[in-house]
Design an enzyme around this catalytic site. Structure first.
Site, short mmCIF file in Angstrom:
data_model
loop_
_atom_site.label_atom_id
_atom_site.label_comp_id
_atom_site.label_asym_id
_atom_site.label_seq_id
_atom_site.Cartn_x
_atom_site.Cartn_y
_atom_site.Cartn_z
N LYS A 32 -5.80 14.35 -6.81
CA LYS A 32 -5.47 13.43 -7.90
C LYS A 32 -5.90 12.00 -7.59
O LYS A 32 -6.35 11.27 -8.48
CB LYS A 32 -3.98 13.47 -8.21
CG LYS A 32 -3.08 12.73 -7.24
CD LYS A 32 -1.66 12.68 -7.73
CE LYS A 32 -0.76 11.96 -6.74
NZ LYS A 32 -1.07 10.53 -6.59
N THR A 33 -5.79 11.59 -6.32
CA THR A 33 -6.19 10.22 -5.96
C THR A 33 -7.69 10.03 -6.17
O THR A 33 -8.14 8.99 -6.64
CB THR A 33 -5.80 9.90 -4.51
OG1 THR A 33 -4.40 10.10 -4.35
CG2 THR A 33 -6.14 8.47 -4.16
N ASP A 224 -0.19 6.11 -11.95
CA ASP A 224 -0.12 7.16 -10.93
C ASP A 224 1.32 7.64 -10.81
O ASP A 224 2.26 6.89 -11.10
CB ASP A 224 -0.64 6.62 -9.60
CG ASP A 224 -0.87 7.71 -8.57
OD1 ASP A 224 -0.91 8.89 -8.95
OD2 ASP A 224 -1.04 7.37 -7.38
N GLU A 225 1.52 8.87 -10.36
CA GLU A 225 2.86 9.44 -10.16
C GLU A 225 3.72 9.23 -11.42
O GLU A 225 4.87 8.79 -11.36
CB GLU A 225 3.55 8.79 -8.95
CG GLU A 225 2.78 8.90 -7.64
CD GLU A 225 2.78 10.31 -7.06
OE1 GLU A 225 3.36 11.21 -7.70
OE2 GLU A 225 2.22 10.49 -5.97
N GLN A 258 6.88 17.73 -9.10
CA GLN A 258 7.16 16.83 -7.98
C GLN A 258 8.01 15.64 -8.43
O GLN A 258 8.00 14.59 -7.80
CB GLN A 258 5.86 16.35 -7.35
CG GLN A 258 5.04 17.46 -6.74
CD GLN A 258 3.83 16.97 -5.99
OE1 GLN A 258 3.93 16.29 -4.97
NE2 GLN A 258 2.64 17.30 -6.49
N ARG A 619 3.81 19.84 1.59
CA ARG A 619 3.26 18.83 2.52
C ARG A 619 2.45 19.51 3.63
O ARG A 619 1.69 18.85 4.33
CB ARG A 619 4.39 18.02 3.19
CG ARG A 619 5.33 17.22 2.29
CD ARG A 619 4.62 16.36 1.29
NE ARG A 619 4.43 17.06 0.03
CZ ARG A 619 3.54 16.72 -0.89
NH1 ARG A 619 2.73 15.70 -0.67
NH2 ARG A 619 3.44 17.40 -2.01
#
Length: 765
Positions: A32-33, A224-225, A258, A619
């Site tokens: 995504k980044t 973002d997020e 998330q 993670r």
């Protein structure tokens, strides 16, 4: 090679769709980044001016890294993009426009400790019981109000909230809130919530002069997020994006699975209902996980499938499986600490893992103690995140209080901290009289020092005059002098430097080193002050003391996690979000701990806890270990614990059992029982198992089950799945090696599922 060639087809489509509203649903490890970064680079390459691009993130660190990555594609103009956290970007706008809402441009920003201190003072002045009116609880209540746009006036008119306060025997909360708001305004200070609340107020009350200016300025907005945004953040975003004639160029990236910050006010509804606000929305799903192996990805998919309301997606990976998920059952929490430490040592020796690629995650920070004890026993270096922040240390806060006064002498919280430290003959009683006079005359404590009605001793008056002269000198220099030169002089002339040098104990030397570290940070800030952000520069001098203070006040926990030493990481799952490690240990997987007993009392609490577990396991890149203890010290006594229900939600074929976990089952193994999931404890009944038991539909029996060739899986086919039972293939799409089927299962609580066929094992009926 073009930067677009580095993207897979879905990523590329998201990056090159530049006009209109876009939602990118980005699974863990799906790049995504990179998508967000290359999207901004693509806009710049298409001729968009950098200062017309706004990117809102949740850490300053991620904003810096994003700019650096964009710079590698398009060059130095990337640094002129407006990128930062909601709070830092909004503070930047408020610095320019503050006068329109009655604040000075040099307003102070109160952190949590400052806010709590102000509230304690108000509670004391009102002669209220500090136990009934706990300052931290009141702070949380006020924060919740601001996050939902509830002013003191609206609070007073809210019958439900007032009734709650009376029932809790705290009827004066609204009065405290009212006084707190007035005191912040008087002090020229905003707390973290105000940076959102006051910006919303600024836009609402100045639609033509201010709001329209920024609507036109920011032609392209990125978030973002997005799943972590709260009601107020989204309300501000809507004002910037939705207006008459707007192209609605808003690009949001997030993953509902998330969303783990409901306790901070984040609402998952923002991402789940985004399409309702933007009917022309284009949605892209990043479903390929580049981080983790198949067992980890499959386990994550299985767990999250139990949540009731979610955006439909299936994460898949083509990374080769080398290791199953290890499951450790322990008798006590001390045994858990020992066995986790022993397994870490084994992984280091067998697989040559560096310490920096290993992390121990837990639900509450108090769980770290046992792991610390056993890591020390094995001489394994570690670092615990979640302790006291560097900028919360007393000596650092004392120094920063002086720096804040040099910028804003009306800052009463800084004044209280600095006025008699080091001691200069100004007693607490004198400070109380100053505060009372300021309240009575509707002035600041700084102004009250000169009020002839102030009834204090001549010695106190003389000391205050000396103190005022000293601060006024710094205030004059703050407008033109670099932050470092002024800060070094403040440290010396305030008396702090001599006081700290006078303590030669190891602790005293450490405090002096901490203050010197602040000076080093200011020097670094001064040397690397950023270039202006384009034609409409917000800050007059980027190396000013005011600019530095804003930077440190808005630091997040993640911004401080940049230590380069090779250590094992210990942290809560909440702190681990956005990070990745080769080896992850998720510990304390017991009912009432993970999931938390508090979450089980909330209507959506279990779903949030499950998302938190999903974040924890995703993670891991290669090694994932889950552990639980049958007995754990909690609240001063040993409590018998049951394994977490989340362990039962992962299929047994993904587990490798360590340490006699088989004793939890009569068979002694974790073999899969169809159609239920493998049970760790035998105490939980799978909701799908109940549904299948009631159904007359075909049930998959492992002994008789035979997967059909992939070419037989076509739209319209009736199929059988070991876990979900009978279903119908609605569609098949994707490249040959990674075809994804959309299937509607008869007895499933989800309307439809997307499953990667090469891993699905379906039998055509």
């Amino acid at each position: 090679m073009s930067y677009l060639d580095e993207l897979n087809p879905v990523q590329r489509a998201a990056v090159t769709t530049t006009e209109g509203p876009v939602l990118v649903i980005a699974g863990p490890g799906s790049g995504k980044t990179r998508v967000l970064t290359y999207r901004i680079a693509h806009l710049l390459e298409s001729g968009v001016a950098p200062w017309e691009i706004l990117t809102l993130t949740f850490t300053n660190k991620s904003a810096r890294e994003m700019k650096d990555r964009i710079e590698k594609v398009v060059g130095p103009r990337a640094q002129q993009v407006w990128a930062g956290t909601f709070h830092s970007i909004f503070a930047r706008i408020l610095r320019t426009e503050a006068s329109k809402i009655g604040y000075p441009s040099s307003f102070s920003i109160y952190d949590t400790d400052d806010t709590t201190s102000v509230l304690r003072a108000i509670i004391k002045e009102m002669n209220l019981d500090p136990n009934a009116y706990n300052a931290s609880a009141i702070r949380s209540r006020i924060s919740l109000c601001k996050s939902n746009l509830i002013s003191p006036k609206a609070y007073r008119e809210n019958t439900e909230m007032m009734t709650q306060d009376r029932a809790a025997r705290r009827p004066y909360v609204v009065d405290i809130y009212e006084k707190y708001v007035a005191r912040c305004q008087r002090s020229g200070a905003m707390d973290f919530d105000d940076l959102l609340f006051q910006l919303y107020r600024l836009f609402r009350d100045n639609p033509d002069k201010v709001l329209e200016k920024y609507q036109k300025k920011f032609r392209y907005i990125h978030v973002d997020e997005f799943q972590d945004t709260n009601f107020l953040q989204y309300a501000i975003l809507r004002r910037l994006v939705k207006y008459e004639g707007s192209p609605e160029n808003v690009f949001v990236v997030g993953d509902d699975a998330q969303s783990i910050y409901a306790f901070r006010g984040a609402t998952i509804d923002n991402i789940l209902d985004f399409e309702k606000d933007y009917p022309n929305l284009k949605t892209f799903k990043l479903e390929q996980n580049y981080r983790s192996t198949h067992h980890i990805v499959s386990a994550a998919n299985e767990v999250i499938s139990f949540n009731r309301r979610q955006l439909n997606k299936t994460i898949w990976t083509d990374k080769e499986d080398r290791h199953k998920i290890k499951l450790i059952k322990c008798v006590t929490d001390d045994e858990e600490g020992r066995r986790v430490a022993d397994l870490i040592l084994e992984q280091k020796h067998r697989y040559h893992l560096p310490n920096s690629e290993i992390a121990i995650l837990y639900r509450t920070n108090s769980q770290s103690r046992k792991f610390e004890e056993h890591l020390r026993r094995l001489n394994l270096p570690y670092r615990v995140f979640g302790g006291m922040s560097f900028y919360q240390r007393k000596e650092v806060k004392d120094f920063v209080a002086y720096l804040r006064l040099a910028v804003n002498p009306s800052d009463e919280e800084a004044l209280r901290r600095a006025i008699n430290f080091p001691a200069r003959g100004i007693s607490d009683a004198t400070v109380d009289k100053l505060s009372a006079l300021a309240d009575a005359s509707n002035s600041t404590m700084w102004e009250a020092m000169l009020d002839p009605r102030l009834d204090v001793t001549d010695r106190a008056k003389k000391s205050m005059a000396t103190f005022r002269n000293m601060v006024q000198d710094w205030q004059k220099r703050a407008a033109t002098e670099s932050a470092y030169r002024l800060a070094a002089d403040i440290l010396k002339k305030s008396g702090l430097l001599d006081l700290l040098k006078g303590d030669t104990s190891p602790e005293g030397i450490g405090r002096l080193e901490n203050v010197n570290a602040v000076l080093d940070a200011i020097s670094e800030f001064t040397d690397s002050a950023a270039a202006p952000a384009g034609p409409e520069t917000v800050t007059a001098t980027d190396n000013s003391l005011a600019a530095y203070l804003q930077t440190i006040t808005l630091l997040t926990d993640a911004d401080e996690k940049n230590d380069s030493n090779d250590h094992i990481t210990l942290m809560s799952v909440h702190s681990a979000k956005g990070l990745e490690f080769k080896s992850i240990f998720v510990t304390g997987l017991e009912e009432n701990l993970f999931p938390s007993y508090m979450a089980l009392e909330e209507p959506n609490g279990l779903d949030e806890e499950r998302r938190l577990f999903y974040v924890a396991i995703t993670r891991a890149k290669e090694f994932l270990t889950l552990s639980f203890a049958q007995n754990r010290y909690r609240f001063g006594q040993i409590r018998v614990s049951e394994p977490s229900r989340f362990l039962d939600e992962i299929g047994g074929q993904h587990y490798e059992l360590l340490g006699g976990i088989g004793s939890a089952r009569s068979t002694g193994t974790m073999q899969r029982e169809a159609p239920a999931r493998a049970s760790v404890s035998g105490n939980f009944t799978n909701p799908r198992q109940r549904a299948l038991q009631k159904s007359a539909a075909p049930v998959a029996i492992p002994a008789d089950f035979k997967a059909s060739p992939l070419e037989d899986i076509v739209p319209g086919a009736r199929v059988l799945h070991l876990k979900f039972g009978e279903g119908k293939i609605l569609s098949v799409e994707g490249p040959k090696d990674n075809k994804v089927a959309t299937i509607q299962f008869k007895n499933d609580d989800m309307p439809e599922r997307r499953i990667v066929l090469k891993f699905a094992k379906l039998q055509v009926l």
